[in-house]
Design an enzyme around this catalytic site. Sequence first.
Site, PDB file in Angstrom:
ATOM      1  N   LYS A 267       0.696  -1.161  -0.125  1.00  0.00           N
ATOM      2  CA  LYS A 267       0.072   0.076   0.002  1.00  0.00           C
ATOM      3  C   LYS A 267       0.838   1.177  -0.151  1.00  0.00           C
ATOM      4  O   LYS A 267       2.308   1.217   0.378  1.00  0.00           O
ATOM      5  CB  LYS A 267      -0.969  -0.162   1.108  1.00  0.00           C
ATOM      6  CG  LYS A 267      -1.825  -1.252   1.325  1.00  0.00           C
ATOM      7  CD  LYS A 267      -2.816  -1.013   2.660  1.00  0.00           C
ATOM      8  CE  LYS A 267      -3.686  -1.878   2.859  1.00  0.00           C
ATOM      9  NZ  LYS A 267      -4.699  -1.895   2.093  1.00  0.00           N
TER      10      LYS A 267
ATOM     11  N   ARG B 148      -9.873 -11.730   2.509  1.00  0.00           N
ATOM     12  CA  ARG B 148     -10.814 -12.734   1.762  1.00  0.00           C
ATOM     13  C   ARG B 148     -10.236 -14.292   1.851  1.00  0.00           C
ATOM     14  O   ARG B 148     -10.796 -15.364   2.109  1.00  0.00           O
ATOM     15  CB  ARG B 148     -11.249 -12.547   0.418  1.00  0.00           C
ATOM     16  CG  ARG B 148     -10.279 -12.461  -0.593  1.00  0.00           C
ATOM     17  CD  ARG B 148     -10.568 -11.617  -1.693  1.00  0.00           C
ATOM     18  NE  ARG B 148     -10.746 -10.172  -1.481  1.00  0.00           N
ATOM     19  CZ  ARG B 148     -11.086  -9.356  -2.482  1.00  0.00           C
ATOM     20  NH1 ARG B 148     -11.610  -9.644  -3.639  1.00  0.00           N
ATOM     21  NH2 ARG B 148     -11.272  -8.147  -2.029  1.00  0.00           N
TER      22      ARG B 148
END
Length: 451
Positions: free
Chosen positions: A231, A305
């Site tokens: 990020k 996920r």
Amino acid sequence: MSSCFAAADAPNLPIWCVTPDSFAAAAIPESARRFATGTGFTGEAGKLVAVPGAEGALAGYLFGFGPDSDPFAAGSLPGQLAAGTYRFEGAVPALAPLAFGLGTYRFERYRSRAARAVSLVPPAGADVAALTRTLEAVTLVRDLVNTPANDLGPAEIEDAARALAARFDAALNVVVGETLLEENFPMIHAVGRAATRAPRLIDLTWGPEDAPKVTLVGKGVAFDTGGLDIKTSAGMLLMKKDMGGAASALGLAQMIMGRGLKVRLRVLIPAVENAIAGNAFRPGDVLKSRKGLSVEIGNTDAEGRLVLADALTLADAEAPDLLIDFATLTGAARVALGPQLPPAYTDDEGLAADLARHAQAEHDPLWRMPLWAPYAAMLDSKIADINNAGSGGFAGSITAALFLKRFVGVAKSWLHLDIYAWNPSTRPGRPEGGEAQTIRALDALLTERYG
């Protein structure tokens, strides 16, 4: 948390609650009315006026509620009142005691100066036990989310679950480190293996084995660098809150056990840190999942996920009556609905209707989004059963939900909540920082079904 509610006989001062329509005729001392009028107060929503008494001593406050007031307007009071104990007088909105309590929250772990001590004598008829349960659960969630990652890693998430298990006499089992591979949780291990703090799966159970099964799964990414798909610095700034799903699952579990609901509760938290090292999983890798599906890694920043998939597979195996997962899963959810309105996904029409009804009644908002089957094609992989990142950049929250759906097959009902778990700015009763989203609505729903 220490209670913000005082005994009925505690010395206190009044907060006279008025509206623009009721101010002129409200049952308040005439001297208070004259003083407030002189300051320009007309009962407008959110306006607070301190009223002097004899010899200048504080006699109480006037507080305005309007027909279009924020339902949590009373949550602004604790930050404005002088230290002391108060009571409401006049026409008080039903949510005011809860809002007041939520407004007393302060995250003070790292502060050397404590906030002013403000408490409330609850209105007659208020269910203080229920209010306290709710405030304790919200405080647990907020405290966990607000704690920085240097003091809250996977082990500390386990500590929070262990403390909850001890309080309510629940069972706790934890699978840590390389044992995750031995017990077939390969994606939890893959995401967490690069961190110096070992990944783990936390498994709490409580209640009679023959009761309806309610299972909560919470994403517990203690910090998310994004992995090798790292990020930006701005994108990493709030990543201490990436365990907000785990915090929410623990908060709701505390409410369920505190109420003594007639359920077999299970809480599963895959707790990891998505770090960067030579053994980090890579873009293009293909991971085996607990379910047996192979997963191509399209982006290492879509790690939540992955850990949820292994936990959901375990949860689904015992066919729970209701399976709920919480996750700070996608930025796409915030683009679609903003920080205040978490999307909810389910194929169960009855559950969706009940949840919407309780969300509205509890002022704990969420919004149903579609599990739009055609978008599943965005998760196609040329070399594996599924890709963890949708192609094309569209419908990111929906494709994430569709990814998770692949790992739920026999649960009687499944609900996925893509929460933000954070207030980007302060509003009454909702201070900037970590937030418990959707758990009050779910507590009401579960109490209706299993209370």
